[in-house]
Design a protein around this motif. Structure first.
Motif, PDB file in Angstrom:
ATOM      1  N   VAL A 129     -23.666  57.419 -11.897  1.00  0.00           N
ATOM      2  CA  VAL A 129     -22.292  57.695 -11.481  1.00  0.00           C
ATOM      3  C   VAL A 129     -21.350  57.577 -12.675  1.00  0.00           C
ATOM      4  CG1 VAL A 129     -20.458  57.061  -9.879  1.00  0.00           C
ATOM      5  CG2 VAL A 129     -22.843  56.736  -9.205  1.00  0.00           C
ATOM      6  N   PRO A 130     -20.715  58.688 -13.078  1.00  0.00           N
ATOM      7  CA  PRO A 130     -19.729  58.604 -14.147  1.00  0.00           C
ATOM      8  C   PRO A 130     -18.478  57.898 -13.641  1.00  0.00           C
ATOM      9  CG  PRO A 130     -19.721  60.789 -13.203  1.00  0.00           C
ATOM     10  CD  PRO A 130     -20.836  60.031 -12.523  1.00  0.00           C
ATOM     11  N   LEU A 131     -17.732  57.318 -14.556  1.00  0.00           N
ATOM     12  CA  LEU A 131     -16.526  56.615 -14.141  1.00  0.00           C
ATOM     13  C   LEU A 131     -15.558  56.480 -15.295  1.00  0.00           C
ATOM     14  CD1 LEU A 131     -16.908  53.429 -15.331  1.00  0.00           C
ATOM     15  CD2 LEU A 131     -18.664  53.496 -13.579  1.00  0.00           C
ATOM     16  N   LEU A 132     -14.335  56.151 -14.956  1.00  0.00           N
ATOM     17  CA  LEU A 132     -13.317  55.884 -15.969  1.00  0.00           C
ATOM     18  C   LEU A 132     -13.102  54.392 -16.166  1.00  0.00           C
ATOM     19  CD1 LEU A 132     -10.693  58.631 -15.098  1.00  0.00           C
ATOM     20  CD2 LEU A 132     -12.292  58.578 -17.022  1.00  0.00           C
ATOM     21  N   GLY A 133     -13.304  53.593 -15.120  1.00  0.00           N
ATOM     22  CA  GLY A 133     -13.119  52.149 -15.204  1.00  0.00           C
ATOM     23  C   GLY A 133     -13.991  51.445 -14.192  1.00  0.00           C
ATOM     24  N   PHE A 134     -14.222  50.150 -14.428  1.00  0.00           N
ATOM     25  CA  PHE A 134     -15.037  49.350 -13.516  1.00  0.00           C
ATOM     26  C   PHE A 134     -14.563  47.909 -13.561  1.00  0.00           C
ATOM     27  CE2 PHE A 134     -17.044  48.765 -17.609  1.00  0.00           C
ATOM     28  CZ  PHE A 134     -17.478  47.450 -17.603  1.00  0.00           C
ATOM     29  N   ASP A 135     -14.927  47.155 -12.507  1.00  0.00           N
ATOM     30  CA  ASP A 135     -14.699  45.712 -12.538  1.00  0.00           C
ATOM     31  C   ASP A 135     -16.021  45.011 -12.237  1.00  0.00           C
ATOM     32  OD1 ASP A 135     -15.004  45.563  -9.706  1.00  0.00           O
ATOM     33  OD2 ASP A 135     -12.843  45.609  -9.368  1.00  0.00           O
ATOM     34  N   GLY A 138     -18.396  45.484  -8.838  1.00  0.00           N
ATOM     35  CA  GLY A 138     -19.086  46.719  -8.483  1.00  0.00           C
ATOM     36  C   GLY A 138     -18.177  47.867  -8.125  1.00  0.00           C
ATOM     37  N   ASN A 139     -16.873  47.682  -8.249  1.00  0.00           N
ATOM     38  CA  ASN A 139     -15.936  48.773  -7.982  1.00  0.00           C
ATOM     39  C   ASN A 139     -15.832  49.668  -9.209  1.00  0.00           C
ATOM     40  OD1 ASN A 139     -15.126  47.924  -5.345  1.00  0.00           O
ATOM     41  ND2 ASN A 139     -14.002  46.272  -6.339  1.00  0.00           N
ATOM     42  N   ARG A 140     -15.653  50.967  -8.958  1.00  0.00           N
ATOM     43  CA  ARG A 140     -15.504  51.929 -10.046  1.00  0.00           C
ATOM     44  C   ARG A 140     -14.262  52.764  -9.815  1.00  0.00           C
ATOM     45  NH1 ARG A 140     -16.632  56.827  -7.787  1.00  0.00           N
ATOM     46  NH2 ARG A 140     -16.593  57.988  -9.723  1.00  0.00           N
ATOM     47  N   LEU A 141     -13.724  53.235 -10.905  1.00  0.00           N
ATOM     48  CA  LEU A 141     -12.575  54.126 -10.866  1.00  0.00           C
ATOM     49  C   LEU A 141     -13.053  55.490 -11.334  1.00  0.00           C
ATOM     50  CD1 LEU A 141      -9.472  54.413 -10.527  1.00  0.00           C
ATOM     51  CD2 LEU A 141      -9.298  53.923 -12.976  1.00  0.00           C
ATOM     52  N   GLY A 142     -13.017  56.468 -10.446  1.00  0.00           N
ATOM     53  CA  GLY A 142     -13.440  57.818 -10.784  1.00  0.00           C
ATOM     54  C   GLY A 142     -12.253  58.667 -11.209  1.00  0.00           C
ATOM     55  N   TYR A 143     -12.462  59.962 -11.204  1.00  0.00           N
ATOM     56  CA  TYR A 143     -11.420  60.898 -11.620  1.00  0.00           C
ATOM     57  C   TYR A 143     -10.417  61.201 -10.519  1.00  0.00           C
ATOM     58  CZ  TYR A 143     -14.022  61.794 -15.901  1.00  0.00           C
ATOM     59  OH  TYR A 143     -14.640  61.652 -17.115  1.00  0.00           O
ATOM     60  N   TYR A 163     -22.223  53.969 -15.358  1.00  0.00           N
ATOM     61  CA  TYR A 163     -22.381  53.774 -16.804  1.00  0.00           C
ATOM     62  C   TYR A 163     -21.016  53.945 -17.451  1.00  0.00           C
ATOM     63  CZ  TYR A 163     -22.442  58.863 -16.879  1.00  0.00           C
ATOM     64  OH  TYR A 163     -22.116  60.189 -16.715  1.00  0.00           O
ATOM     65  N   ALA A 164     -20.750  53.074 -18.422  1.00  0.00           N
ATOM     66  CA  ALA A 164     -19.436  53.069 -19.064  1.00  0.00           C
ATOM     67  C   ALA A 164     -19.495  52.270 -20.346  1.00  0.00           C
ATOM     68  CB  ALA A 164     -18.397  52.446 -18.120  1.00  0.00           C
ATOM     69  N   LEU A 165     -18.446  52.356 -21.118  1.00  0.00           N
ATOM     70  CA  LEU A 165     -18.274  51.478 -22.268  1.00  0.00           C
ATOM     71  C   LEU A 165     -17.770  50.126 -21.777  1.00  0.00           C
ATOM     72  CD1 LEU A 165     -16.294  53.934 -24.563  1.00  0.00           C
ATOM     73  CD2 LEU A 165     -18.775  53.593 -24.455  1.00  0.00           C
ATOM     74  N   ALA A 166     -18.152  49.078 -22.451  1.00  0.00           N
ATOM     75  CA  ALA A 166     -17.659  47.749 -22.083  1.00  0.00           C
ATOM     76  C   ALA A 166     -16.131  47.726 -22.092  1.00  0.00           C
ATOM     77  CB  ALA A 166     -18.230  46.694 -23.030  1.00  0.00           C
ATOM     78  N   ALA A 167     -15.505  48.483 -22.987  1.00  0.00           N
ATOM     79  CA  ALA A 167     -14.043  48.516 -23.096  1.00  0.00           C
ATOM     80  C   ALA A 167     -13.371  49.186 -21.904  1.00  0.00           C
ATOM     81  CB  ALA A 167     -13.635  49.225 -24.384  1.00  0.00           C
ATOM     82  N   GLN A 168     -14.133  49.815 -21.020  1.00  0.00           N
ATOM     83  CA  GLN A 168     -13.560  50.438 -19.824  1.00  0.00           C
ATOM     84  C   GLN A 168     -13.450  49.445 -18.664  1.00  0.00           C
ATOM     85  OE1 GLN A 168     -16.327  54.068 -20.562  1.00  0.00           O
ATOM     86  NE2 GLN A 168     -14.870  54.731 -18.998  1.00  0.00           N
ATOM     87  N   GLU A 169     -13.827  48.209 -18.906  1.00  0.00           N
ATOM     88  CA  GLU A 169     -13.728  47.189 -17.856  1.00  0.00           C
ATOM     89  C   GLU A 169     -12.271  46.864 -17.563  1.00  0.00           C
ATOM     90  OE1 GLU A 169     -15.079  42.597 -16.858  1.00  0.00           O
ATOM     91  OE2 GLU A 169     -16.027  43.642 -18.528  1.00  0.00           O
ATOM     92  N   VAL A 170     -11.988  46.673 -16.282  1.00  0.00           N
ATOM     93  CA  VAL A 170     -10.669  46.305 -15.784  1.00  0.00           C
ATOM     94  C   VAL A 170     -10.838  44.988 -15.031  1.00  0.00           C
ATOM     95  CG1 VAL A 170      -8.843  47.009 -14.189  1.00  0.00           C
ATOM     96  CG2 VAL A 170      -9.997  48.723 -15.590  1.00  0.00           C
ATOM     97  N   ASP A 171      -9.855  44.095 -15.124  1.00  0.00           N
ATOM     98  CA  ASP A 171      -9.985  42.801 -14.442  1.00  0.00           C
ATOM     99  C   ASP A 171     -10.267  42.976 -12.957  1.00  0.00           C
ATOM    100  OD1 ASP A 171      -9.650  41.269 -16.710  1.00  0.00           O
ATOM    101  OD2 ASP A 171      -7.487  41.085 -16.450  1.00  0.00           O
ATOM    102  N   GLN A 172      -9.458  43.775 -12.290  1.00  0.00           N
ATOM    103  CA  GLN A 172      -9.666  44.041 -10.864  1.00  0.00           C
ATOM    104  C   GLN A 172      -9.118  45.429 -10.557  1.00  0.00           C
ATOM    105  OE1 GLN A 172      -7.829  41.275  -8.169  1.00  0.00           O
ATOM    106  NE2 GLN A 172      -8.782  42.189  -6.380  1.00  0.00           N
ATOM    107  N   LEU A 173      -9.979  46.269 -10.010  1.00  0.00           N
ATOM    108  CA  LEU A 173      -9.556  47.621  -9.668  1.00  0.00           C
ATOM    109  C   LEU A 173      -8.945  47.664  -8.275  1.00  0.00           C
ATOM    110  CD1 LEU A 173     -12.489  49.848 -10.935  1.00  0.00           C
ATOM    111  CD2 LEU A 173     -10.128  49.889 -11.716  1.00  0.00           C
ATOM    112  N   PRO A 174      -7.911  48.454  -8.086  1.00  0.00           N
ATOM    113  CA  PRO A 174      -7.425  48.689  -6.727  1.00  0.00           C
ATOM    114  C   PRO A 174      -8.475  49.513  -5.988  1.00  0.00           C
ATOM    115  CG  PRO A 174      -6.273  50.110  -8.295  1.00  0.00           C
ATOM    116  CD  PRO A 174      -7.163  49.201  -9.100  1.00  0.00           C
TER     117      PRO A 174
END
Length: 195
Positions: A129-135, A138-143, A163-174
């Motif tokens: 699953v591609p994504l823009l952000g994650f927490d 297990g939550n992901r932020l898609g397009y 799959y993502a870069l570690a730098a795409q981590e977000v503390d808590q995704l809405p």
């Protein structure tokens, strides 16, 4: 578990949609500005994770220009005898379908600038699953199109690995009522498993 998507168009409540859009802007900038060589490192970690499973039908992603390039991973999985499936994006509001890819399969133009193999439709055992952000829950932020959320809701027994870069981590995704959490997430630094 989150509510499943119907075939009609659904969306997040306005406050959640606005919060997600703000995160998308930041996370997309991180993805576009990633260091050289990180795609190779991440693809190697993904290969290790995927080849350790018994899954034979693995849905991968053919990248858009700014996305992490998983094409070498697709070749590696195919060489290892796994069936590589790539998404065929339907009209908005529908789940993805997946078509068999081999290194010799012709690629056709898909929606949104994607490439789609000219192969039969199959059901995956595992979906990358591609994504823009994650927490870290297990939550992901898609397009924002909801394609992967609809797809995962329609395949409740399928493993989903983001799959993502570690730098795409977000503390808590809405999160909204239709968001589907991941089973696992792989970065260039670590692998996170979610229950």
């Amino acid at each position: 578990m989150a509510a499943s998507h119907s075939s009609s168009l659904v969306s997040d409540p306005p406050a959640i949609a606005e919060a997600k859009q703000a995160q998308r802007t930041r996370c997309l900038a991180v993805l576009k500005d990633r260091p050289a060589g990180v795609d190779t490192t991440l693809a190697a970690r993904l290969a290790e994770t995927l080849l350790a499973t018994q899954c034979m039908h693995i849905a991968c992603v053919w990248p858009l220009p700014h996305e992490i390039d998983l094409r070498p991973l697709c070749h590696q999985l195919s060489t290892a005898g796994r069936h590589v499936l790539l998404p065929d994006t339907p009209p908005r509001g529908q789940p993805l379908t997946f078509r068999l890819w081999t290194p010799h399969t012709p690629m056709l133009r898909g929606r949104f600038g994607t490439q789609v193999p000219d192969g039969p439709t199959l059901t995956p055992d595992l979906v990358l699953v591609p994504l823009l952000g994650f927490d870290r829950t297990g939550n992901r932020l898609g397009y924002g199109g909801g394609y992967y959320d609809r797809t995962l809701a329609s395949l409740p027994d399928v493993r989903s690995i983001g799959y993502a870069l570690a730098a795409q981590e977000v503390d808590q995704l809405p999160t909204g009522p239709y968001d589907q959490p991941l089973s696992c997430l792989v970065t260039e630094r670590e692998t996170l498993h979610f229950d």
